[in-house]
Design a protein around this motif. Structure first.
Motif, PDB file in Angstrom:
ATOM      1  N   ASP A   1     -67.218 -69.399  67.608  1.00 59.68           N
ATOM      2  CA  ASP A   1     -67.889 -68.243  67.015  1.00 59.68           C
ATOM      3  C   ASP A   1     -66.913 -67.550  66.061  1.00 59.68           C
ATOM      4  O   ASP A   1     -66.086 -66.733  66.472  1.00 59.68           O
ATOM      5  CB  ASP A   1     -68.344 -67.281  68.114  1.00 59.68           C
ATOM      6  N   ARG A   2     -66.998 -67.863  64.779  1.00 60.79           N
ATOM      7  CA  ARG A   2     -66.038 -67.355  63.801  1.00 60.79           C
ATOM      8  C   ARG A   2     -66.231 -65.865  63.501  1.00 60.79           C
ATOM      9  O   ARG A   2     -65.408 -65.268  62.801  1.00 60.79           O
ATOM     10  CB  ARG A   2     -66.111 -68.155  62.506  1.00 60.79           C
ATOM     11  N   PHE A   3     -67.322 -65.257  63.980  1.00 65.38           N
ATOM     12  CA  PHE A   3     -67.549 -63.826  63.759  1.00 65.38           C
ATOM     13  C   PHE A   3     -67.051 -62.976  64.924  1.00 65.38           C
ATOM     14  O   PHE A   3     -67.056 -61.747  64.843  1.00 65.38           O
ATOM     15  CB  PHE A   3     -69.039 -63.557  63.505  1.00 65.38           C
ATOM     16  N   ASP A   4     -66.638 -63.621  66.005  1.00 64.98           N
ATOM     17  CA  ASP A   4     -66.033 -62.898  67.115  1.00 64.98           C
ATOM     18  C   ASP A   4     -64.626 -62.464  66.684  1.00 64.98           C
ATOM     19  O   ASP A   4     -63.809 -63.319  66.306  1.00 64.98           O
ATOM     20  CB  ASP A   4     -65.953 -63.796  68.345  1.00 64.98           C
TER      21      ASP A   4
ATOM     22  N   GLU B   1     -68.963 -60.894  54.552  1.00 56.00           N
ATOM     23  CA  GLU B   1     -68.671 -60.942  55.991  1.00 56.00           C
ATOM     24  C   GLU B   1     -67.948 -62.229  56.381  1.00 56.00           C
ATOM     25  O   GLU B   1     -67.230 -62.270  57.386  1.00 56.00           O
ATOM     26  CB  GLU B   1     -69.957 -60.799  56.812  1.00 56.00           C
ATOM     27  N   GLU B   2     -68.132 -63.291  55.586  1.00 57.54           N
ATOM     28  CA  GLU B   2     -67.433 -64.544  55.874  1.00 57.54           C
ATOM     29  C   GLU B   2     -65.969 -64.474  55.456  1.00 57.54           C
ATOM     30  O   GLU B   2     -65.122 -65.154  56.023  1.00 57.54           O
ATOM     31  CB  GLU B   2     -68.107 -65.704  55.141  1.00 57.54           C
ATOM     32  N   LEU B   3     -65.667 -63.661  54.433  1.00 59.55           N
ATOM     33  CA  LEU B   3     -64.311 -63.583  53.897  1.00 59.55           C
ATOM     34  C   LEU B   3     -63.536 -62.376  54.403  1.00 59.55           C
ATOM     35  O   LEU B   3     -62.344 -62.250  54.112  1.00 59.55           O
ATOM     36  CB  LEU B   3     -64.359 -63.538  52.365  1.00 59.55           C
ATOM     37  N   ALA B   4     -64.190 -61.492  55.153  1.00 58.08           N
ATOM     38  CA  ALA B   4     -63.524 -60.279  55.628  1.00 58.08           C
ATOM     39  C   ALA B   4     -62.325 -60.627  56.505  1.00 58.08           C
ATOM     40  O   ALA B   4     -62.422 -61.449  57.424  1.00 58.08           O
ATOM     41  CB  ALA B   4     -64.512 -59.404  56.399  1.00 58.08           C
ATOM     42  N   LEU B   5     -61.196 -60.008  56.188  1.00 56.26           N
ATOM     43  CA  LEU B   5     -59.985 -60.263  56.971  1.00 56.26           C
ATOM     44  C   LEU B   5     -60.067 -59.502  58.300  1.00 56.26           C
ATOM     45  O   LEU B   5     -60.314 -58.295  58.306  1.00 56.26           O
ATOM     46  CB  LEU B   5     -58.742 -59.829  56.197  1.00 56.26           C
TER      47      LEU B   5
ATOM     48  N   LEU C   1     -64.621 -68.461  46.880  1.00 60.70           N
ATOM     49  CA  LEU C   1     -64.350 -67.027  46.990  1.00 60.70           C
ATOM     50  C   LEU C   1     -65.460 -66.201  46.342  1.00 60.70           C
ATOM     51  O   LEU C   1     -65.772 -65.090  46.790  1.00 60.70           O
ATOM     52  CB  LEU C   1     -63.008 -66.705  46.326  1.00 60.70           C
ATOM     53  N   LEU C   2     -66.086 -66.742  45.290  1.00 65.54           N
ATOM     54  CA  LEU C   2     -67.158 -66.020  44.603  1.00 65.54           C
ATOM     55  C   LEU C   2     -68.515 -66.210  45.282  1.00 65.54           C
ATOM     56  O   LEU C   2     -69.359 -65.314  45.253  1.00 65.54           O
ATOM     57  CB  LEU C   2     -67.244 -66.487  43.147  1.00 65.54           C
ATOM     58  N   GLN C   3     -68.740 -67.383  45.916  1.00 66.61           N
ATOM     59  CA  GLN C   3     -70.046 -67.728  46.462  1.00 66.61           C
ATOM     60  C   GLN C   3     -70.276 -67.202  47.873  1.00 66.61           C
ATOM     61  O   GLN C   3     -71.418 -66.958  48.276  1.00 66.61           O
ATOM     62  CB  GLN C   3     -70.221 -69.262  46.483  1.00 66.61           C
TER      63      GLN C   3
END
Length: 413
Positions: free
Chosen positions: A66-69, A186-190, A180-182
């Motif tokens: 779960d990459r959003f955890d 939320e997927e790129l948030a550090l 990075l543009l596409q």
């Protein structure tokens, strides 16, 4: 229909990637000669090993976990930074150890490793999001950029090993920018690094990485053995034969790129582990691989000059050996992916380790005993591949009987 389109996009992405790889290897074989092609082969093999390790540790974790955890996300980010730094150091050291580049230019390979792994992370993120159409488009731009650089070099200067590596690095830059543009924010948030679950990621990724890196490492060690025990010309001829099986390997890898996220979706939906699904895919892929391998053997004569420009020969028997190797991969891959999706990477590693040790042992013994039979090297390397598939199927059946529909939580503990 969406499943078919998804599989088609995954295969197309693999086709584009394979075409680029094939182009570079053809240029190396034709422009650098046997010794230069052998050096490129060793560096490219090392790159594949490091990329596979990175993909298994970071890329597969992006797909399966779960990459959003927040703790998992932080653990993935720390892992990414670690693999990039390690790749730069190891890449430079290997280029120096192989003697493929002059000392002052060895960091060029380290730089290539960094941008290659960064692009691969973006590719796996798109795959985890099931955005295979974007993945294929980005890979197409990678190929186009590489071709443009090579074309400019061909017009203005002689193509060298350094220019080939530079073209590969340049091809990675555009896809990195596009991802990075596409990609949604939320997927790129550090994530906050405090509380990063590096250990939790490692519990899954360590066995998966160890299992995934076995096959490319086996091939790299086999190449080193052929070059050291026979000659760089023998290595060049063996690798040239492998190029004829590139379409088959592309198909296998493309299907695998679709199967893993699909199997993960089934697991997340509460579906029990079903070995029959993987077995069906194995039978279909094995049949296609066998037919395409036969075609490659029959076309060896007509295509030999295209590959080598007459600088060295390609043995049809060696092509047949690579065909057998492809069949063994096709037979084992869907089963191992099923085990991975249900978090049984340790089981796959143990089976793959036995397969790799046997293959390398047979290769080294035969090269020491009869170096003149180096053309049979692919047969030696692939020894035991189909047998391991049977072992995996039997073991998965046993796991299903033991754990039933809750198999997903009984994994690598």
């Amino acid at each position: 229909m969406r499943r078919i389109l998804g599989a088609g996009g995954a295969v197309l992405a693999q086709v584009i990637t394979a075409v680029g790889s094939l182009l570079l290897q053809l240029v190396a074989a034709r422009e650098l000669g046997a010794s230069g092609f052998a050096a490129f082969t060793l560096l490219n093999g090392a790159l594949v090993v490091m990329a596979t390790l990175h993909t298994a540790w970071v890329g597969d974790s992006l797909t399966v976990l779960d990459r959003f955890d927040p703790p998992v996300r932080a653990g993935l980010f720390v892992s990414l930074l670690g693999t990039l730094a390690l790749g730069a150091v190891v890449g430079t050291a290997l280029a120096l150890a192989f003697g493929a580049l002059p000392g002052a230019r060895t960091p060029l390979f380290g730089l290539l490793v960094v941008v290659w792994l960064a692009e691969d992370t973006g590719r796996r993120l798109l795959a985890a999001r099931m955005e295979f159409a974007r993945l294929a488009r980005n890979d197409g731009l990678h190929l186009l950029t590489t071709c443009v650089v090579l074309a400019v070099v061909h017009v203005t200067a002689a193509i060298s090993l350094e220019w080939l590596l530079a073209a590969m690095a340049a091809g990675c830059v555009v896809p990195i920018c596009l991802v990075l543009l596409q990609t949604p924010r939320e997927e790129l948030a550090l994530p906050p690094l405090r509380g990063a679950d590096v250990r939790g990621v490692g519990v899954f990724a360590a066995w998966r990485a160890a299992q995934s890196v076995l096959r490319p490492t086996t091939l790299l060690l086999a190449r080193v053995a052929i070059a050291a025990l026979v000659s760089s010309t023998a290595l060049a001829a063996t690798e040239a034969a492998r190029l004829l099986l590139a379409p088959t390997l592309t198909l296998i890898n493309g299907v695998g790129g679709f199967l893993l996220p699909r199997m993960v979706r089934l697991r997340e939906a509460g579906q029990p582990l079903r070995a029959r699904l993987a077995l069906t895919a194995s039978v279909a892929l094995t049949a296609v691989s066998a037919v395409s391998s036969l075609v490659a053997v029959l076309l060896t004569g007509p295509l030999e000059h295209l590959i080598t420009a007459g600088r060295f020969d390609v043995d049809p028997l060696t092509v047949a050996g690579w065909g057998a190797y492809c069949v063994s991969i096709a037979a084992t891959m869907p089963v191992s992916l099923l085990a991975t999706a249900y978090r049984h990477s340790r089981l796959v590693f143990e089976v793959r380790l036995i397969e790799s040790v046997i293959g390398l042992a047979v290769l080294v013994v035969m090269l020491l005993w009869r170096p003149g039979l180096v053309g049979l090297a692919p047969f030696y390397i692939g020894t035991g591949g189909v047998v391991t598939s049977v072992v995996l199927v039997i073991r998965l059946h046993a796991l299903r009987s033991e754990t039933g529909p809750h198999v997903a939580v009984q994994a690598d503990r």
